[in-house]
Design an enzyme around this catalytic site. Structure first.
Site, short mmCIF file in Angstrom:
data_model
loop_
_atom_site.label_atom_id
_atom_site.label_comp_id
_atom_site.label_asym_id
_atom_site.label_seq_id
_atom_site.Cartn_x
_atom_site.Cartn_y
_atom_site.Cartn_z
N CYS A 1 -27.77 -16.89 -0.80
CA CYS A 1 -29.13 -16.45 -1.17
C CYS A 1 -29.18 -14.97 -1.51
CB CYS A 1 -30.14 -16.78 -0.07
SG CYS A 1 -30.32 -18.53 0.21
N HIS B 1 -31.53 -10.24 0.54
CA HIS B 1 -31.59 -11.70 0.50
C HIS B 1 -32.75 -12.09 -0.43
CE1 HIS B 1 -32.59 -15.73 2.16
NE2 HIS B 1 -31.39 -15.74 2.70
N ASP C 1 -36.29 -6.12 7.20
CA ASP C 1 -35.90 -7.52 7.32
C ASP C 1 -34.78 -7.57 8.37
OD1 ASP C 1 -34.57 -9.92 7.15
OD2 ASP C 1 -34.37 -9.92 4.97
N GLN D 1 -30.84 -10.73 10.08
CA GLN D 1 -29.44 -10.73 10.51
C GLN D 1 -29.17 -9.81 11.69
OE1 GLN D 1 -27.20 -12.81 9.71
NE2 GLN D 1 -28.29 -13.78 8.01
#
Lengths: 127, 412
Positions: free
Chosen positions: B364, B122, B198, B201
């Site tokens: 994104c 992203h 990250d 999600q």
């Protein structure tokens, strides 16, 4: 109201003035990185008039139909007339109600043509 | 028994109508809706406990501090961290990655240092590094993805040679790919790189366990996991956090300030400058409690099954291309696709007229879309309240969108 009126879909499926202009006096790309829509405009200005405008590219139905409708509207128009063609005129020409987000799609072509005219003016100012 | 229909009843917004149709919300990868429990927790905080935490000695100040710190502890438990002091509140994943990128680079990265990212990141895990690259000499490498939308582990090994940091998504927000984190973290550590995950999600879809993952830092957002906007987390290993300089300066993050300089507080407060989003932390706490009650293992199964069902139904449609892993076991929570002859934005607008909310565009992740060779995709993403009926509604909606555009049949 459904924004996908027959008129819009018709311009999307069969875009008018699609292609390139021989010996263009301006040639410009306009894109919306948020959508991935890409438009390329070529035009030939003769004696303060837009003698011919064509476009190529790809995008959503709204941006493509807008480019086609705009191309129809601006052929043979004087630079003075083109300079007064407003965002509101463009949206009115489209004739369907667009949400704020989709309004960007509807105005992409006009932004491209304005850039093209600016390119022409600046090039000529230098010459 | 996991029952999306009864879960749906806990989310007030899901009973509203959109364009005179029942709302089918399939844009959860962008942001999830909030259950009554979260709304009530935040409302209760503002009605009865609101104050600035870790400052005032009055009753409300004590209340706010207790609730804020209790949220921190709940988050630590939720991600398998031993110590709540390893949990730094941020305004979201983006700020968490920026914090890490800025502070870690400042303290540790040598000139010419190497940051390894992947093609499926992203923008939140790309642009902070580009910003740093404007000031520092650093090399950014992107690990390739395979044709099947998986991380190319052979390429990863090559890119890790000489790397200082590996920062990657746990779950791709476009492909739904679940990256094999423990294995990847081991490869990175063997190469001498530290690992930032990250989890934007994955936090709402998979059990998180920082110890099992073997990562050094973990970032996620509250609003994608049934919590409010404006709150997120950077978890960091205690020894790592202890060495990092502050990111933002202000109140709360200091030990002592005089007219010439300041000394900084211990983690996590060193990284929490200014008044923090306390009600949002309380809301996130309620969201975590809600998710935990449903059980993250059950949610993972639900999200995997739903993504598999959606991919299967979409793949069966002529003219539809589905992106991401073909093996449903390697995908979770979302499906991105294109429909021949119907631009993603047009599809999203037409579906909206049926009350169906999906995302269209590049989500994104422009570099990934370049790799996929498409300007825009449509994305349906799921949460605990989505069911197969929602996927069925989506499929019906796509059918009628195709009719509007007379989309050509798929050429074999």
């Amino acid at each position: 109201m459904n924004i996908y009126q027959e008129n819009i879909l018709d311009h999307y499926r069969n875009p008018r003035h699609y292609g390139t202009v021989p010996e263009p006096t301006f040639s410009i790309d306009e894109h919306n990185p948020l959508c991935g829509d890409q438009l390329h405009f070529e035009g030939r200005i003769e004696g303060r008039r837009l003698a011919e405008l064509k476009f190529q590219g790809g995008g959503c139905a709204i941006s493509m139909a807008a480019a086609s409708i705009l191309a129809e509207r601006v052929q043979e128009k004087s630079l003075r007339e083109l300079n007064t063609f407003s965002d509101a005129d463009m949206l009115e020409a489209l004739g369907v109600p667009l949400s704020p987000t989709r309004t960007k799609c509807g105005l992409l072509a006009l932004s491209g043509v304005r850039k093209g005219l600016k390119q022409y003016t600046e090039t000529n100012a230098r010459n | 028994m996991f029952n999306p229909t009864s879960i749906k009843a806990d989310f007030p917004i899901l009973s509203r109508q959109v364009n005179n149709k029942p709302l089918t919300y399939l844009d959860n990868a962008a942001t999830s809706q909030k259950p009554e429990a979260v709304l009530q927790a935040m409302d209760e905080f503002y009605r009865n406990h609101n104050a600035n935490p870790n400052r005032g000695v009055h009753q409300l100040g004590e209340d706010a501090t207790a609730q804020f710190e209790s949220a921190r502890q709940a988050i630590a438990r939720f991600i398998g961290a031993t110590d709540a002091k390893e949990v730094v509140f941020t305004k979201g994943t983006t700020e968490a990655i920026n914090l890490f990128a800025h502070s870690w680079t400042k303290r540790h990265l040598p000139d010419g240092g190497v940051i390894v990212l992947t093609e499926m990141e992203h923008h939140a895990n790309i642009v902070p590094w580009y910003l740093l690259a404007e000031e520092r000499q650093l090399e950014i490498r992107f690990v390739k993805i395979t044709d099947d939308g998986l991380l190319d582990l052979a390429d990863l090994k090559q890119k890790l040679v000489g790397a200082n940091v590996l920062s990657l998504a746990h779950v791709s927000n476009v492909l739904g790919t679940v990256n094999p984190v423990p294995q990847i973290a081991e490869l990175a550590h063997d190469a001498g790189a530290i690992v930032v995950l990250d989890a934007a999600q994955s936090a709402s879809r998979l059990p998180l366990d920082v110890k099992k993952f073997g990562v050094d830092f973990l970032a996620f957002s509250g609003h994608k996991m049934l919590g409010p906007t404006g709150i997120g987390v950077l978890w960091g290993r205690a020894d790592q956090l202890a060495e990092l300089p502050p990111f933002l300066g202000g109140g709360q993050m200091i030990q002592e300030v005089d007219l010439t300089h300041a000394t900084y507080a211990e983690p996590p407060y060193r990284f929490e400058a200014g008044t923090m989003p306390v009600a949002e932390a309380v809301g996130l706490h309620a969201a975590i409690d809600y998710l935990s009650t449903l059980s993250m293992d059950s949610i993972a199964t639900h999200e995997e099954e739903l993504a598999a069902y959606a991919a299967e139904r979409l793949n069966a449609m002529p003219g539809v291309t589905v992106y991401g892993p073909t093996n449903p076991a390697l995908r979770i929570g979302l499906v991105s696709f294109t429909v021949d002859g119907v631009h993603a934005h047009d599809l999203a607008t037409l579906l909206d007229q049926d009350g169906i909310a999906i995302r269209s565009g590049h989500h994104c992740a422009q570099p990934l879309h370049k790799v996929l060779g498409v300007a825009a995709t449509a994305r349906a993403s799921f949460s605990v309240y989505n069911s197969q009926q929602d996927v069925d509604a989506l499929i019906t909606g796509i059918e009628s969108a195709k009719k509007v555009f007379n989309a050509p049949a798929k050429t074999a």
